[in-house]
Every structure is written in structure tokens, then in C-alpha cells.
Design an enzyme around this catalytic site. Structure first.
Site, PDB file in Angstrom:
ATOM      1  N   ASP A  70       0.843  -1.204   0.000  1.00  0.00           N
ATOM      2  CA  ASP A  70       0.000   0.000   0.000  1.00  0.00           C
ATOM      3  C   ASP A  70       0.885   1.263   0.000  1.00  0.00           C
ATOM      4  OD1 ASP A  70      -3.019  -1.021   1.469  1.00  0.00           O
ATOM      5  OD2 ASP A  70      -1.266  -2.301   1.522  1.00  0.00           O
TER       6      ASP A  70
ATOM      7  N   THR B 179      -7.316  -4.439   0.811  1.00  0.00           N
ATOM      8  CA  THR B 179      -6.030  -4.951   1.334  1.00  0.00           C
ATOM      9  C   THR B 179      -6.198  -6.370   1.889  1.00  0.00           C
ATOM     10  OG1 THR B 179      -5.389  -2.696   1.844  1.00  0.00           O
ATOM     11  CG2 THR B 179      -4.089  -4.403   2.879  1.00  0.00           C
TER      12      THR B 179
ATOM     13  N   SER C 189     -12.920  -5.214  -2.815  1.00  0.00           N
ATOM     14  CA  SER C 189     -12.476  -4.010  -3.534  1.00  0.00           C
ATOM     15  C   SER C 189     -13.425  -3.508  -4.625  1.00  0.00           C
ATOM     16  CB  SER C 189     -11.087  -4.239  -4.172  1.00  0.00           C
ATOM     17  OG  SER C 189     -11.205  -4.927  -5.412  1.00  0.00           O
TER      18      SER C 189
ATOM     19  N   GLU D  18      -5.275   7.329   0.510  1.00  0.00           N
ATOM     20  CA  GLU D  18      -5.661   6.637   1.755  1.00  0.00           C
ATOM     21  C   GLU D  18      -4.540   6.639   2.808  1.00  0.00           C
ATOM     22  OE1 GLU D  18      -6.843   2.505   1.456  1.00  0.00           O
ATOM     23  OE2 GLU D  18      -7.124   2.384   3.618  1.00  0.00           O
TER      24      GLU D  18
ATOM     25  N   ASP E 282     -12.729   4.946  -2.054  1.00  0.00           N
ATOM     26  CA  ASP E 282     -13.324   3.612  -2.229  1.00  0.00           C
ATOM     27  C   ASP E 282     -14.433   3.603  -3.281  1.00  0.00           C
ATOM     28  OD1 ASP E 282     -11.822   2.003  -0.505  1.00  0.00           O
ATOM     29  OD2 ASP E 282     -12.965   2.646   1.245  1.00  0.00           O
TER      30      ASP E 282
ATOM     31  N   LYS F  80     -15.631  -4.998  -7.693  1.00  0.00           N
ATOM     32  CA  LYS F  80     -17.108  -5.168  -7.804  1.00  0.00           C
ATOM     33  C   LYS F  80     -17.695  -4.189  -8.819  1.00  0.00           C
ATOM     34  CE  LYS F  80     -17.656  -4.947  -3.175  1.00  0.00           C
ATOM     35  NZ  LYS F  80     -16.293  -5.248  -2.694  1.00  0.00           N
TER      36      LYS F  80
ATOM     37  N   HIS G 143     -17.652  -5.079   6.512  1.00  0.00           N
ATOM     38  CA  HIS G 143     -17.636  -3.921   5.604  1.00  0.00           C
ATOM     39  C   HIS G 143     -18.997  -3.610   5.010  1.00  0.00           C
ATOM     40  CE1 HIS G 143     -13.032  -4.270   4.741  1.00  0.00           C
ATOM     41  NE2 HIS G 143     -13.316  -3.992   5.989  1.00  0.00           N
TER      42      HIS G 143
ATOM     43  N   ASP H 154      -6.594   5.141  -3.962  1.00  0.00           N
ATOM     44  CA  ASP H 154      -6.547   4.001  -3.049  1.00  0.00           C
ATOM     45  C   ASP H 154      -5.469   3.075  -3.611  1.00  0.00           C
ATOM     46  OD1 ASP H 154      -6.951   1.904  -1.347  1.00  0.00           O
ATOM     47  OD2 ASP H 154      -9.145   2.026  -1.427  1.00  0.00           O
TER      48      ASP H 154
ATOM     49  N   ARG I  97     -24.122  -1.944  -0.935  1.00  0.00           N
ATOM     50  CA  ARG I  97     -23.198  -1.808   0.202  1.00  0.00           C
ATOM     51  C   ARG I  97     -23.851  -0.988   1.304  1.00  0.00           C
ATOM     52  NH1 ARG I  97     -17.518  -2.093   0.162  1.00  0.00           N
ATOM     53  NH2 ARG I  97     -16.560  -0.999   1.886  1.00  0.00           N
TER      54      ARG I  97
ATOM     55  N   ILE J 186      -3.995   0.327  -2.611  1.00  0.00           N
ATOM     56  CA  ILE J 186      -4.501  -1.052  -2.661  1.00  0.00           C
ATOM     57  C   ILE J 186      -5.882  -1.007  -2.031  1.00  0.00           C
ATOM     58  CG2 ILE J 186      -4.310  -3.436  -1.831  1.00  0.00           C
ATOM     59  CD1 ILE J 186      -1.343  -3.270  -1.904  1.00  0.00           C
ATOM     60  N   ASP J 187      -6.897  -1.172  -2.845  1.00  0.00           N
ATOM     61  CA  ASP J 187      -8.261  -1.269  -2.315  1.00  0.00           C
ATOM     62  C   ASP J 187      -8.540  -2.760  -2.132  1.00  0.00           C
ATOM     63  OD1 ASP J 187     -10.851  -0.575  -1.557  1.00  0.00           O
ATOM     64  OD2 ASP J 187     -11.592  -0.720  -3.624  1.00  0.00           O
TER      65      ASP J 187
HETATM   66  N1  LIG Z   1     -16.387  -0.893   8.842  1.00  0.00           N
HETATM   67  C1  LIG Z   1     -16.293  -0.693   7.530  1.00  0.00           C
HETATM   68  N2  LIG Z   1     -17.409  -0.579   6.789  1.00  0.00           N
HETATM   69  C2  LIG Z   1     -17.339  -0.386   5.454  1.00  0.00           C
HETATM   70  N3  LIG Z   1     -16.173  -0.306   4.774  1.00  0.00           N
HETATM   71  C3  LIG Z   1     -15.040  -0.406   5.465  1.00  0.00           C
HETATM   72  C4  LIG Z   1     -15.019  -0.611   6.873  1.00  0.00           C
HETATM   73  N4  LIG Z   1     -13.744  -0.676   7.265  1.00  0.00           N
HETATM   74  C5  LIG Z   1     -12.991  -0.515   6.162  1.00  0.00           C
HETATM   75  N5  LIG Z   1     -13.769  -0.352   5.081  1.00  0.00           N
HETATM   76  C6  LIG Z   1     -13.403  -0.098   3.706  1.00  0.00           C
HETATM   77  O1  LIG Z   1     -13.713  -1.240   2.880  1.00  0.00           O
HETATM   78  C7  LIG Z   1     -12.727  -1.274   1.859  1.00  0.00           C
HETATM   79  C8  LIG Z   1     -12.608  -2.659   1.274  1.00  0.00           C
HETATM   80  O2  LIG Z   1     -13.565  -2.792   0.318  1.00  0.00           O
HETATM   81  P1  LIG Z   1     -14.609  -3.952   0.337  1.00  0.00           P
HETATM   82  O3  LIG Z   1     -15.429  -3.799   1.532  1.00  0.00           O
HETATM   83  O4  LIG Z   1     -15.300  -3.907  -0.959  1.00  0.00           O
HETATM   84  O5  LIG Z   1     -13.714  -5.240   0.384  1.00  0.00           O
HETATM   85  S1  LIG Z   1     -13.986  -6.520   1.200  1.00  0.00           S
HETATM   86  O6  LIG Z   1     -14.696  -7.439   0.325  1.00  0.00           O
HETATM   87  O7  LIG Z   1     -14.793  -6.295   2.378  1.00  0.00           O
HETATM   88  O8  LIG Z   1     -12.649  -6.990   1.564  1.00  0.00           O
HETATM   89  C9  LIG Z   1     -11.487  -0.887   2.583  1.00  0.00           C
HETATM   90  O9  LIG Z   1     -10.600  -0.400   1.640  1.00  0.00           O
HETATM   91  P2  LIG Z   1      -9.029  -0.725   1.825  1.00  0.00           P
HETATM   92  O10 LIG Z   1      -8.652  -0.218   3.188  1.00  0.00           O
HETATM   93  O11 LIG Z   1      -8.445   0.091   0.733  1.00  0.00           O
HETATM   94  O12 LIG Z   1      -8.849  -2.188   1.655  1.00  0.00           O
HETATM   95  C10 LIG Z   1     -11.924   0.163   3.577  1.00  0.00           C
HETATM   96  O13 LIG Z   1     -11.767   1.480   3.139  1.00  0.00           O
HETATM   97 MG   LIG Z   2     -10.241   0.929  -0.142  1.00  0.00          MG
HETATM   98 MG   LIG Z   3      -6.574   0.786   0.469  1.00  0.00          MG
HETATM   99 MG   LIG Z   4      -7.124   0.400   3.992  1.00  0.00          MG
END
Ligand SMILES: Nc1ncnc2c1ncn2[C@@H]1O[C@H](COP(=O)(O)OS(=O)(=O)O)[C@@H](OP(=O)(O)O)[C@H]1O
Ligand SMILES: [Mg+2]
Ligand SMILES: [Mg+2]
Ligand SMILES: [Mg+2]
Length: 354
Positions: free
Chosen positions: A48, A150, A261, A71, A291, A264, A237, A145, A278, A147-148
Site C-alpha cells: 500500500d 487490502t 475491492s 488513503e 473507495d 465489484k 464492511h 486508493d 453496500r 490497494i483497495d
Molecule cells: N467498517 C467498515 N465498513 C465499510 N467499509 C469499510 C469498513 N472498514 C474498512 N472499510 C473499507 O472497505 C474497503 C474494502 O472494500 P470492500 O469492503 O469492498 O472489500 S472486502 O470485500 O470487504 O474486503 C477498505 O478499503 P481498503 O482499506 O483500501 O482495503 C476500507 O476502506
Molecule cells: Mg479501499
Molecule cells: Mg486501500
Molecule cells: Mg485500507
């Protein structure tokens, strides 16, 4: 006459492609102590940080006046502890090696690329910290982002490098690189690694990560029986049970596709599934602009509609978060209205009766 945002598009493709090369390398060699846990308990890896260093270095050279909402930040990399020093050295080595790679088609040396450039550790940490802009409703800014997904990256599943250009709160350009996504959903064992590119009012396209075979993407017209829900892998999430309820209301019988990520949004844009829903699983969580910025434009340019549960457009002009939006409902034009109605019926069902 050149198309609007043609240079930005080429710079963004370059930055995302380079960052995808870096994250793929990191995945093959990632070791346990190269992952940190952030204040919100989410993971962040050397991948990242170094991907953000690479993308921001390229953006800073190409568009020195543009702001960046990224991010990550370099706070944990600046200390003198053994841990910070080791992490910093590794991130710097990865970014330096990636930026020094020979120029590929469409890449320019003045974007900081190629073996002639040097990048000091301090410059690379500063590049990461260019991403600390607080956002806002006016002017140009990039949302990154690095790495979306992670958690998906760490599992060896879907993740995405996501970059968008926002001008006066409107997303104008989105580029998403998905190193682990099949180029053709009907051939899951076929070649992997795609990039999705959308420019407002110029359409959306998919190409290979090398930039080969660009082809327009379009969301087909779905009937309820063919619809398929796309949702987060992590139940923390987005609420899986809420999505099940909405599927029932819409008579969707196919099971949901779980994918980490903004892959989708990419899947939706080419018709692998017809709905991305979502809803927050934790009350109080506010979605981050990085995101959703490139993914939402991609879906709109592929003929879809993206709103929150109230039917409001996502507002990218309120800072680093989508402060006024609740949840995300993304679907093809012909189904978005009925999905929104089902979402609101399901939300109403959950309310205490008076
Ligand atoms: N509590 C909560 N609720 C909603 N979303 C959250 C939460 N915590 C984190 N995040 C964000 O979710 C990003 C990951 O995307 P996804 O939710 O599509 O991926 S996953 O399928 O759940 O792994 C993730 O992105 P990355 O941090 O870049 O991986 C976060 O920004
Ligand atoms: Mg993300
Ligand atoms: Mg990220
Ligand atoms: Mg992150």
C-alpha cells in the site's frame, strides 16, 4: 482536436499500471512483519505504502499543482525505531525499483520514470504525504486508493489499484487496475489482470494490464431471474444479511458473488452481476471517497446508475469522506429503480413498528 483529459488519462493509466506491477511483486515476497495494523484495526502493507509513493511521484511530476486525497500517510515510516527503519527501507527500495523501470508505451521520462531519475527516501515519504489533502468542493484533486481490498490482497484474492480525477466535486476520470481479475469472467482459468478506464461522457473500457485489447464495457439489460448481487467479502464492511433480504424482495435466486475491492464496480460495468449493494454493517462508518470515486464513474459510463439508499448521487465534494451519503446502490439503468425501492422496503421492515 484532442479529447478532454487525454493527458490525465495517460498519466493515470501509467501510474496504475506501474503500481499494479509493484503490488504483484510484493505479493510474491510479502513477509509477515511487513503488515501494520492501523488505528481503525484495518491492515496496511508495504505494498500500500510503496504503491502510493509511486502513483503520487508520477502525479506530482505530471501535475505539480494538483492536490491528492490518498488513503495512506507516511507517519509510521518516519520514526527512528528499528521497525520504522526496516519498513521505510523496504518501501523506498520497492518504489525506487519500480519508478526506475524502462519506459513503456505512452510513458514519459518527465513523469519521474526510467533509470535516469533518482528518488531519495525523503522525497518518497513526501510523495506519500502529498495524499493528505483534506478534499473539498472546488478545484482539481486526485483520489487514490493504492490497494483497495487490502484484506483480499493478503488472501491472494481480488484487490484493485484505484485512481480518480475529481474536478469541482465531480469525478471526471477513473482508472482501476485489477491484477487478479480474469480478463473474461466466463473463463475463470483464463488470463488475469485487467484495467478499467472511464472518462466522463467518453465511455468506459477494459484493457489488459499491459494496455492491450481495449474494448468498451457496457452493463446489459437484466431481468430479475438473471440478476446477481455483488457484495463485500468482509461481513464487517457491508451487511450480507441486508443484501439477502433485498435479494428475496427482488426474487433473485442466484447466490451473491463476494469480491473484495472496487473490482465489484468493474465486474458490474461488464455485466458480471447486475447489482452492487453496500449497506454499513457498523453504524457510524462513513464511506471514503477513494473507495468509490473511480468505480462509480466506471459504472455510470457503462450505462449504470450509482446512488446512496436515498437515491442521492454520491457527493465527492465534502472532504475525504462521503459525509452525507448512506450506503451505496449501484446497478444497471433498467434495474436501479426497483433495487432502490426494495432497499427502502427492507430498511422500513427493519424499523420498530409504532
Ligand atoms: N467498517 C467498515 N465498513 C465499510 N467499509 C469499510 C469498513 N472498514 C474498512 N472499510 C473499507 O472497505 C474497503 C474494502 O472494500 P470492500 O469492503 O469492498 O472489500 S472486502 O470485500 O470487504 O474486503 C477498505 O478499503 P481498503 O482499506 O483500501 O482495503 C476500507 O476502506
Ligand atoms: Mg479501499
Ligand atoms: Mg486501500
Ligand atoms: Mg485500507
Amino acid at each position: 482536436m484532442s479529447l478532454l483529459f487525454a493527458t490525465e488519462r495517460q498519466v493515470a493509466i501509467t501510474a496504475v499500471r506501474r503500481a499494479c506491477g509493484l503490488t504483484s511483486t510484493v505479493f510474491k515476497k510479502l513477509i509477515r512483519n511487513e503488515t501494520l495494523t492501523k488505528g481503525d484495526k484495518s491492515p496496511v502493507t508495504v505494498g500500500d505504502f510503496s504503491a502510493q509513493a509511486v502513483v503520487n511521484t508520477i502525479l506530482a511530476r505530471a501535475f505539480p499543482d494538483d492536490r491528492i486525497v490518498g488513503e495512506e500517510d507516511a507517519k509510521d515510516l518516519r520514526g527512528d525505531s528499528l521497525e520504522a527503519t526496516a519498513l521505510r527501507n523496504r518501501i523506498v527500495d520497492l518504489a525506487v525499483e519500480n519508478l526506475a523501470g524502462e519506459l513503456d508505451l505512452g510513458e514519459m521520462e518527465e513523469w519521474g520514470l526510467g533509470p535516469k531519475h533518482t528518488h531519495t527516501p525523503e522525497q518518497l515519504l513526501d510523495a506519500i504525504d502529498r495524499g493528505t489533502y483534506s478534499g473539498g468542493s472546488t478545484g482539481r484533486m486526485w483520489a487514490l486508493d493504492p490497494i483497495d481490498g487490502t484484506k483480499g490482497f493478503l488472501r491472494g484474492e481480488q484487490y484493485a489499484v484505484c485512481l480518480a480525477l475529481i474536478v469541482d466535486a465531480k469525478v471526471q476520470l477513473g482508472v482501476i487496475g485489477c491484477p487478479n481479475l480474469s480478463q473474461d469472467a466466463s473463463k475463470p482459468d483464463g488470463p488475469k489482470g485487467c484495467m478499467f478506464v472511464a472518462v466522463r461522457e467518453q465511455g468506459a473500457e477494459q484493457m489488459s494490464l499491459s494496455g492491450a485489447n481495449p474494448a468498451p464495457v457496457k452493463i446489459p439489460t437484466f431481468s430479475n431471474g438473471e440478476l446477481n448481487m455483488l457484495e463485500s467479502v468482509e461481513a464487517a464492511h457491508s451487511s450480507h444479511s441486508f443484501n439477502d433480504r433485498v435479494s428475496q424482495l427482488l426474487n433473485i435466486t442466484r447466490s451473491p458473488t463476494r469480491m473484495d475491492s472496487q473490482a465489484k464496480y468493474c465486474a458490474l460495468s461488464r455485466g458480471d452481476g447486475g447489482i452492487y449493494l453496500r449497506l454499513p454493517a457498523t453504524s457510524g462508518y462513513i464511506e471514503k471517497i477513494w473507495d468509490h470515486a473511480p468505480g462509480s464513474l466506471l459504472v455510470e459510463e457503462a450505462g449504470g446508475v450509482v446512488t446512496d439508499v436515498h437515491g442521492l448521487p454520491l457527493n465527492f465534494g465534502l472532504g475525504r469522506e462521503l459525509g452525507e451519503n448512506h450506503g451505496v446502490v449501484a446497478a444497471g439503468e433498467n434495474v436501479h429503480g426497483k433495487v432502490l425501492a426494495a432497499v427502502n422496503q427492507a430498511l422500513g421492515d427493519g424499523k420498530p413498528k409504532v
